[in-house]
Design an enzyme around this catalytic site. Structure first.
Site, PDB file in Angstrom:
ATOM      1  N   GLU A 143       0.798  -1.222   0.000  1.00  0.00           N
ATOM      2  CA  GLU A 143       0.000   0.000   0.000  1.00  0.00           C
ATOM      3  C   GLU A 143       0.834   1.278   0.000  1.00  0.00           C
ATOM      4  O   GLU A 143       0.334   2.323  -0.404  1.00  0.00           O
ATOM      5  CB  GLU A 143      -1.023   0.009   1.131  1.00  0.00           C
ATOM      6  CG  GLU A 143      -0.489   0.032   2.526  1.00  0.00           C
ATOM      7  CD  GLU A 143      -1.596  -0.045   3.556  1.00  0.00           C
ATOM      8  OE1 GLU A 143      -1.715   0.909   4.339  1.00  0.00           O
ATOM      9  OE2 GLU A 143      -2.321  -1.046   3.602  1.00  0.00           O
ATOM     10  N   ASP A 144       2.095   1.225   0.412  1.00  0.00           N
ATOM     11  CA  ASP A 144       2.894   2.448   0.514  1.00  0.00           C
ATOM     12  C   ASP A 144       4.046   2.549  -0.475  1.00  0.00           C
ATOM     13  O   ASP A 144       4.763   3.544  -0.478  1.00  0.00           O
ATOM     14  CB  ASP A 144       3.466   2.585   1.931  1.00  0.00           C
ATOM     15  CG  ASP A 144       2.396   2.900   2.957  1.00  0.00           C
ATOM     16  OD1 ASP A 144       1.267   3.247   2.566  1.00  0.00           O
ATOM     17  OD2 ASP A 144       2.683   2.782   4.162  1.00  0.00           O
TER      18      ASP A 144
END
Length: 178
Positions: free
Chosen positions: A64-65
């Site tokens: 997600e990052d």
């Protein structure tokens, strides 16, 4: 892959993926500190018996990052680790409020090991809020975060008494400070 090798490779990979990233708190500590704390909490909760879980703790935010894919994680760390990371990853294409709602809704349906990652993540986040809250977060926003974290954690019950107890203690301490 042997446990120590898997964990050290995951730590090294996470450090490279998150290089330069900082926490939102006033002290702007390296994001890697959060990943190390999550991995440490998981290692302690399992008495070091689940290397794949600890590796997933190091890697839990990579999808997600960063631009890392599930396929890359599976190739480098195996399907077990990749599945765990996917299970705890938010869909960043969704609005933040929806992602938060989905974390609450999905928590009870995650695998036991993924729920352990969620608990360790929330413990680490609350600890960070205690020592270094973001400068631009008013008290109400901090309380909202705590309330939300407690709702996510409520869906993670029944997986690990030590993590559950630590979450409750951390949440209570946070509520006392706020």
């Amino acid at each position: 892959m042997q446990g120590l090798v898997l964990i050290s490779r995951a730590a090294d990979f996470a450090a490279r993926c998150h290089a330069g990233q900082r926490r939102k708190g006033a002290s702007r500590e390296p994001y890697l500190n959060h990943l190390a704390e999550v991995a440490h909490l998981l290692a302690m909760a399992t008495d070091g018996a689940d290397a794949a879980l600890v590796a997933a703790g190091w890697l839990h935010d990579t999808i997600e990052d960063t631009d890392v894919s599930r396929e890359q994680l599976a190739e480098l760390f195996g399907d077990d680790v990749a599945v765990l990371v996917v299970e705890v990853s938010d869909d960043k294409t969704l609005p933040k409020a929806e992602r938060k709602r989905l974390q609450i809704a999905h928590a009870p349906h995650l695998s036991a090991r993924a729920r352990m990652i969620k608990l360790a993540d929330k413990i680490s986040n609350l600890r960070s809020l205690l020592v270094s809250p973001p400068d631009d977060w008013e008290r109400d926003r901090l309380i909202d975060y705590l309330d939300w974290a407690e709702r996510v954690a409520a869906g993670c019950q029944g997986v690990n008494p030590a993590l559950e107890s630590l979450f409750r203690k951390t949440a209570a301490r946070t509520r006392d400070v706020l």
